[in-house]
Design an enzyme around this catalytic site. Structure first.
Site, PDB file in Angstrom:
ATOM      1  N   CYS A   1      49.413  35.501  17.125  1.00  0.00           N
ATOM      2  CA  CYS A   1      47.923  35.250  16.983  1.00  0.00           C
ATOM      3  C   CYS A   1      47.862  33.700  17.187  1.00  0.00           C
ATOM      4  O   CYS A   1      48.473  32.912  16.517  1.00  0.00           O
ATOM      5  CB  CYS A   1      47.207  35.818  15.621  1.00  0.00           C
ATOM      6  SG  CYS A   1      45.522  35.180  15.663  1.00  0.00           S
TER       7      CYS A   1
ATOM      8  N   HIS B   1      31.879  30.478  16.184  1.00  0.00           N
ATOM      9  CA  HIS B   1      31.536  28.917  17.081  1.00  0.00           C
ATOM     10  C   HIS B   1      30.397  28.365  16.192  1.00  0.00           C
ATOM     11  O   HIS B   1      29.348  29.021  15.939  1.00  0.00           O
ATOM     12  CB  HIS B   1      31.118  29.423  18.363  1.00  0.00           C
ATOM     13  CG  HIS B   1      32.111  30.046  19.074  1.00  0.00           C
ATOM     14  ND1 HIS B   1      32.973  29.407  20.073  1.00  0.00           N
ATOM     15  CD2 HIS B   1      32.610  31.350  19.017  1.00  0.00           C
ATOM     16  CE1 HIS B   1      33.818  30.210  20.672  1.00  0.00           C
ATOM     17  NE2 HIS B   1      33.529  31.416  20.113  1.00  0.00           N
TER      18      HIS B   1
ATOM     19  N   HIS C   1      44.250  36.962   8.442  1.00  0.00           N
ATOM     20  CA  HIS C   1      43.944  37.384   9.929  1.00  0.00           C
ATOM     21  C   HIS C   1      43.094  38.868   9.847  1.00  0.00           C
ATOM     22  O   HIS C   1      43.481  39.928   9.405  1.00  0.00           O
ATOM     23  CB  HIS C   1      45.181  37.967  10.646  1.00  0.00           C
ATOM     24  CG  HIS C   1      45.148  38.263  11.946  1.00  0.00           C
ATOM     25  ND1 HIS C   1      44.845  37.464  13.038  1.00  0.00           N
ATOM     26  CD2 HIS C   1      44.930  39.614  12.436  1.00  0.00           C
ATOM     27  CE1 HIS C   1      44.875  38.106  14.071  1.00  0.00           C
ATOM     28  NE2 HIS C   1      44.911  39.520  13.655  1.00  0.00           N
TER      29      HIS C   1
ATOM     30  N   CYS D   1      46.444  32.114  14.168  1.00  0.00           N
ATOM     31  CA  CYS D   1      47.401  31.988  13.183  1.00  0.00           C
ATOM     32  C   CYS D   1      48.424  30.999  13.285  1.00  0.00           C
ATOM     33  O   CYS D   1      48.822  30.231  12.559  1.00  0.00           O
ATOM     34  CB  CYS D   1      47.960  33.637  12.880  1.00  0.00           C
ATOM     35  SG  CYS D   1      46.805  34.938  12.167  1.00  0.00           S
TER      36      CYS D   1
ATOM     37  N   HIS E   1      36.502  34.072  14.560  1.00  0.00           N
ATOM     38  CA  HIS E   1      36.045  32.968  14.390  1.00  0.00           C
ATOM     39  C   HIS E   1      34.643  32.942  14.803  1.00  0.00           C
ATOM     40  O   HIS E   1      34.003  33.757  15.602  1.00  0.00           O
ATOM     41  CB  HIS E   1      36.761  32.040  15.564  1.00  0.00           C
ATOM     42  CG  HIS E   1      36.973  32.714  16.758  1.00  0.00           C
ATOM     43  ND1 HIS E   1      37.654  33.921  17.446  1.00  0.00           N
ATOM     44  CD2 HIS E   1      36.194  32.517  17.846  1.00  0.00           C
ATOM     45  CE1 HIS E   1      37.238  33.981  18.579  1.00  0.00           C
ATOM     46  NE2 HIS E   1      36.523  33.210  18.909  1.00  0.00           N
TER      47      HIS E   1
ATOM     48  N   HIS F   1      41.156  36.833  16.557  1.00  0.00           N
ATOM     49  CA  HIS F   1      41.141  36.258  15.247  1.00  0.00           C
ATOM     50  C   HIS F   1      39.653  36.062  14.829  1.00  0.00           C
ATOM     51  O   HIS F   1      39.287  35.041  15.693  1.00  0.00           O
ATOM     52  CB  HIS F   1      42.096  35.275  15.141  1.00  0.00           C
ATOM     53  CG  HIS F   1      42.348  34.793  13.667  1.00  0.00           C
ATOM     54  ND1 HIS F   1      43.568  34.900  13.012  1.00  0.00           N
ATOM     55  CD2 HIS F   1      41.369  34.538  12.668  1.00  0.00           C
ATOM     56  CE1 HIS F   1      43.514  34.334  11.782  1.00  0.00           C
ATOM     57  NE2 HIS F   1      42.178  34.124  11.469  1.00  0.00           N
TER      58      HIS F   1
ATOM     59  N   ASP G   1      36.982  23.209  19.071  1.00  0.00           N
ATOM     60  CA  ASP G   1      37.177  23.980  20.040  1.00  0.00           C
ATOM     61  C   ASP G   1      37.968  23.183  21.291  1.00  0.00           C
ATOM     62  O   ASP G   1      37.596  21.777  21.606  1.00  0.00           O
ATOM     63  CB  ASP G   1      35.957  24.486  20.646  1.00  0.00           C
ATOM     64  CG  ASP G   1      36.290  25.759  21.401  1.00  0.00           C
ATOM     65  OD1 ASP G   1      36.071  26.786  21.060  1.00  0.00           O
ATOM     66  OD2 ASP G   1      36.803  25.774  22.627  1.00  0.00           O
TER      67      ASP G   1
ATOM     68  N   ASN H   1      31.845  36.073  18.658  1.00  0.00           N
ATOM     69  CA  ASN H   1      31.911  37.156  19.849  1.00  0.00           C
ATOM     70  C   ASN H   1      32.823  38.049  19.330  1.00  0.00           C
ATOM     71  O   ASN H   1      33.846  37.850  18.813  1.00  0.00           O
ATOM     72  CB  ASN H   1      32.514  36.565  21.290  1.00  0.00           C
ATOM     73  CG  ASN H   1      31.517  35.494  21.784  1.00  0.00           C
ATOM     74  OD1 ASN H   1      30.539  35.696  21.882  1.00  0.00           O
ATOM     75  ND2 ASN H   1      31.973  34.324  22.126  1.00  0.00           N
TER      76      ASN H   1
HETATM   77  P1  DGP Z   1      36.009  33.439  22.138  1.00  0.00           P
HETATM   78  O1  DGP Z   1      35.659  33.501  23.591  1.00  0.00           O
HETATM   79  O2  DGP Z   1      34.932  33.673  21.195  1.00  0.00           O
HETATM   80  O3  DGP Z   1      37.289  34.471  21.547  1.00  0.00           O
HETATM   81  O4  DGP Z   1      36.282  32.059  21.733  1.00  0.00           O
HETATM   82  C1  DGP Z   1      37.655  31.458  21.678  1.00  0.00           C
HETATM   83  C2  DGP Z   1      37.441  30.139  21.807  1.00  0.00           C
HETATM   84  O5  DGP Z   1      38.796  29.504  21.288  1.00  0.00           O
HETATM   85  C3  DGP Z   1      37.120  29.317  23.284  1.00  0.00           C
HETATM   86  O6  DGP Z   1      35.839  28.577  22.954  1.00  0.00           O
HETATM   87  C4  DGP Z   1      38.452  28.388  23.318  1.00  0.00           C
HETATM   88  C5  DGP Z   1      39.133  28.198  22.007  1.00  0.00           C
HETATM   89  N1  DGP Z   1      40.315  28.124  22.161  1.00  0.00           N
HETATM   90  C6  DGP Z   1      41.413  28.852  22.903  1.00  0.00           C
HETATM   91  N2  DGP Z   1      42.656  28.220  22.619  1.00  0.00           N
HETATM   92  C7  DGP Z   1      42.348  27.348  21.687  1.00  0.00           C
HETATM   93  C8  DGP Z   1      43.419  26.366  21.271  1.00  0.00           C
HETATM   94  O7  DGP Z   1      44.513  26.313  21.551  1.00  0.00           O
HETATM   95  N3  DGP Z   1      42.998  25.324  20.558  1.00  0.00           N
HETATM   96  C9  DGP Z   1      41.643  25.184  20.195  1.00  0.00           C
HETATM   97  N4  DGP Z   1      41.484  24.245  19.385  1.00  0.00           N
HETATM   98  N5  DGP Z   1      40.554  26.259  20.637  1.00  0.00           N
HETATM   99  C10 DGP Z   1      41.111  27.145  21.414  1.00  0.00           C
END
Ligand code: DGP
Length: 113
Positions: free
Chosen positions: A4, A101, A46, A7, A99, A97, A30, A86
């Site tokens: 993950c 926003h 998780h 994680c 989250h 995982h 993000d 989402n």
């Molecule tokens: P979702 O589409 O709701 O699953 O959002 C996943 C978010 O995670 C997306 O806005 C981009 C962010 N993201 C993906 N990979 C990484 C990463 O390696 N580091 C950070 N800080 N954010 C990430």
């Protein structure tokens, strides 16, 4: 969870721009911000999405919302902010995982979809 992404961020195996941490929650910026402020708030435990939130304790789940409130205050989002999670393929969830926003810093459109 071994594979993950979030994680791995939690374990420090992948770097992140951390903005908040407590015993239950981590929050970091993000990687592809959609707003001037775009922070991801995750439970340390998780679970893949809100659909599995029954696997969290009430304290773990509430800690996410309390953290969001605290971060919004620290990030000076007094004009308002939006919180999105989402959940699953129809919502285009890309990281499995849970989250939240936290989005803010400028005027948003009234509707989504
Ligand atoms: P979702 O589409 O709701 O699953 O959002 C996943 C978010 O995670 C997306 O806005 C981009 C962010 N993201 C993906 N990979 C990484 C990463 O390696 N580091 C950070 N800080 N954010 C990430």
């Amino acid at each position: 969870m071994e594979n993950c992404l979030f994680c791995k961020i939690l374990k420090g195996e992948i770097p992140s721009d951390k903005v908040y941490e407590d015993e239950n929650v981590l929050a970091f910026r993000d990687i592809a911000p959609q707003m001037p402020t775009h922070i991801l708030v995750i439970p340390k435990q998780h679970v893949s999405s809100l659909a599995e939130a029954d696997q969290l304790t009430d304290a773990q789940l509430a800690a996410c919302l309390r953290a969001i409130r605290e971060i919004a205050r620290k990030e000076n989002l007094a004009e308002g902010y939006r919180v999105i999670t989402n959940c699953g393929p129809h919502a285009c969830q890309s990281v499995p995982h849970l989250h939240f926003h936290l989005l803010g810093g400028s005027q948003m459109a009234e509707r989504m979809g």
